[in-house]
Enzyme design. Structure first.
Site, short mmCIF file in Angstrom:
data_model
loop_
_atom_site.label_atom_id
_atom_site.label_comp_id
_atom_site.label_asym_id
_atom_site.label_seq_id
_atom_site.Cartn_x
_atom_site.Cartn_y
_atom_site.Cartn_z
NE ARG A 109 -3.85 -0.11 2.38
CZ ARG A 109 -5.06 -0.55 2.05
NH1 ARG A 109 -5.29 -1.84 1.93
NH2 ARG A 109 -6.06 0.28 1.86
CG HIS A 119 6.88 -23.87 11.23
ND1 HIS A 119 6.73 -23.66 9.87
CD2 HIS A 119 6.91 -22.64 11.80
CE1 HIS A 119 6.70 -22.34 9.65
NE2 HIS A 119 6.80 -21.71 10.80
CE LYS A 155 2.96 -19.98 10.16
NZ LYS A 155 3.80 -19.02 10.85
CB ILE A 178 -6.51 -5.63 -2.43
CG1 ILE A 178 -7.31 -6.75 -3.08
CG2 ILE A 178 -7.01 -5.37 -1.05
CD1 ILE A 178 -6.54 -7.43 -4.12
CG HIS A 236 10.24 -20.46 7.28
ND1 HIS A 236 9.20 -20.26 8.13
CD2 HIS A 236 11.36 -20.42 8.05
CE1 HIS A 236 9.66 -20.10 9.36
NE2 HIS A 236 10.97 -20.19 9.35
C1 BG6 Z 1 7.17 -18.31 11.88
C2 BG6 Z 1 6.31 -17.93 13.06
O1 BG6 Z 1 6.44 -19.06 10.96
O2 BG6 Z 1 8.28 -19.07 12.33
C3 BG6 Z 1 7.13 -17.18 14.10
O3 BG6 Z 1 5.23 -17.13 12.62
C4 BG6 Z 1 8.37 -17.95 14.47
O4 BG6 Z 1 6.33 -16.92 15.25
C5 BG6 Z 1 9.13 -18.38 13.22
O5 BG6 Z 1 9.17 -17.13 15.30
C6 BG6 Z 1 10.28 -19.32 13.58
O6 BG6 Z 1 11.05 -19.53 12.45
P1 BG6 Z 1 12.60 -19.91 12.57
O7 BG6 Z 1 13.04 -20.08 11.15
O8 BG6 Z 1 13.27 -18.76 13.27
O9 BG6 Z 1 12.65 -21.15 13.37
#
Ligand code: BG6
Length: 487
Positions: free
Chosen positions: A47, A238, A146, A91, A176
């Site tokens: 934005r 995760h 996510k 948007i 990730h």
């Molecule tokens: C994110 C979460 O997906 O992953 C965060 O939203 C978290 O809250 C983070 O801190 C942790 O990722 P990493 O790569 O630091 O283990």
């Protein structure tokens, strides 16, 4: 899916924290190493009313702060910045959306990847908009951050909205953790070695623990986090992905369908934790003031500035009801403001069936495999070993550790950011390390069951002082069954 490498990446939410911290530095890493097509372009959109130059200045600053000095050089930074563009758009503003469409069209010379790094409620509207301006056809793919929704119903609504425009094969849902070297190495360890597979089942494994512990608090993301909690922020994605990679059957190939089919089977075999079981199978916690790594930190509610019943810690005793894992508890836990940062998977094997050293008073610990994913990448195997000594009353045994430090073993190789792997795969159209719709929905279904149970039973998080391993009831979760958390 075989696709041509994309030559344009459009990042929605490009001024946000994730983009500045991870996404743009990752793209720079790929660019500098010559892993992107020569004519590759990045278009950031958000934005904020910025022009190309102002956005480039913010990218330059992000690279300065986030990329180690040894991993960047001025010439390639300048070339990278020249390939970066920006278009402001909201948007709900039709004219701005048209202008964004025109900009994409003008920068596009081949396939396009859209990365939606915005709040999930915008995913379907952004996809609808891309469809409406004719920019979502063949040769385009979309990456979604996510969380996909807040529960199963909202995830279905988002997935429906997105797949109305992009068919599933062109949707790349990001977790990730799947881009992390250590996580991918789990697959290599399990399926690149014949040694472990015969032991990787209920006959030989006594218990499994998966821990994702963080020392940080909510870091200014309170509004998002308070709406999510540890169950939605970490567990649904995760932790369950780590569980899938640990527990799944060997896929026939390392390809998107084979890998994701096997992960889905694990999710569908997770035994629901019912309302009657939440008290004995789950623990919710919320950190109060304490000290982490010797630094005093405020409690969650103080950080947030208001009262809250959101859990910053969750621990579960889960079961996978299939032949391989029948009866083996999978203890899962994740929390913020824990004593140290650690992501690890711990498999404790069963004890020897009969000890020939009983009379000597030797203590026998069961073998364990510990896969440490971060901050260090390490694989440890604990073994019983004879203590060197001429003791006439029998052998003395002690536990020793076979220890592989992955960083040392591959010291010459730069550890890449998770998003470098994920971007490269999305650009090349390889979905193996992305989450398929059915996986994310199966995960939500299981999590919803637990959260419904909490609501039905009036479960609220128990306080734990920052810098500790969660509420004391988490100890009982394992000890009741003769197990202990690894600490
Ligand atoms: C994110 C979460 O997906 O992953 C965060 O939203 C978290 O809250 C983070 O801190 C942790 O990722 P990493 O790569 O630091 O283990």
């Amino acid at each position: 899916m075989s696709a041509r490498p994309a030559s344009l990446l459009v990042i929605f939410g490009a001024t946000g924290d994730l983009a500045q911290r991870m996404l743009l530095p990752s793209m720079y890493g790929l660019y500098r190493d010559g892993l992107l097509p020569a004519d590759f372009r990045i278009l950031g959109t958000a934005r904020s009313e910025l022009d190309d130059d102002a956005f480039r200045a913010s990218v330059a600053e992000a690279l300065d702060r986030r990329v180690a000095a040894g991993d960047r050089d001025e010439a390639s930074v300048q070339r990278f910045l020249a390939a970066v563009h920006y278009q402001a758009a909201a948007i709900d503003d039709a004219a701005a959306a048209q202008a964004l469409g025109a900009r994409i069209q003008s920068l596009r010379s081949g396939d396009v990847v859209y990365h939606l790094s915005t709040a999930p409620r915008f995913y379907a509207p952004i996809c609808a908009l891309l469809g409406a301006v004719g920019l979502a056809g063949p040769g385009t793919r979309v990456m979604l951050e996510k969380p996909i929704g807040h529960d199963l119903a909202s995830a279905i609504a988002i997935n429906d909205g997105v797949t109305r425009v992009f068919d599933e094969a062109r949707v790349f849902r990001v977790d990730h953790y799947l881009g992390k070297e250590g996580v991918q190495n789990l697959l290599a360890l399990r399926f690149g070695n014949a040694l472990f597979e015969p032991l990787w089942n209920a006959r030989h494994v006594e218990q499994v623990q998966i821990t994702v512990a963080e020392t940080i608090g909510v870091e200014g993301r309170g509004d998002y986090y308070d709406h999510s909690g540890a169950s939605r922020d970490m567990l649904q994605n995760h932790l369950l992905q780590l569980l899938c990679l640990t527990a799944m059957e060997p896929p026939a190939h390392f390809d998107p369908s084979a890998v994701r089919d096997e992960k889905l089977k694990v999710l569908r075999s997770l035994r629901p934790i019912t309302a009657a079981e939440v008290a004995s199978h789950s623990v919710a916690g919320q950190y109060s003031a304490g000290a982490v790594e010797a630094i005093a930190v405020p409690g969650y509610r103080d950080e947030l500035g208001r009262g809250s019943d959101t859990e910053t810690y969750i621990a579960l005793r889960a079961h996978i009801d299939n032949w391989r894992w029948s009866g083996v508890p999978f203890y899962l836990r994740t929390g913020k403001r824990m004593p140290r940062r650690c992501t690890e998977i711990y498999l404790q094997f069963r004890a020897v069936p009969h000890s020939i050293f009983k009379g000597s008073g030797a203590r026998m610990n069961p073998n364990a495999l510990i896969i440490k994913l971060q901050p260090e990448e390490q694989i440890e195997l604990t073994l019983m070993h004879k203590v060197p000594w001429l003791d006439r009353s029998g052998l003395k045994l002690s536990q020793v550790t076979l220890d592989l430090d992955v960083h040392d073993a591959f010291a010459q190789t730069r550890r890449r950011l998770a998003y470098e792997r994920l971007y490269l795969d999305a650009i090349e159209g390889n979905g193996t390390l992305f989450v398929r719709r059915d996986e994310t929905e199966a995960a939500w279904q299981w999590i919803d069951g637990i959260l419904d149970g909490w609501r039905a039973q009036g479960v609220t998080p128990k306080a734990y002082p920052a810098g500790t391993w969660g509420p004391s009831s988490s100890v009982a979760l394992t000890e009741r069954h003769g197990h202990s958390w690894r600490e």
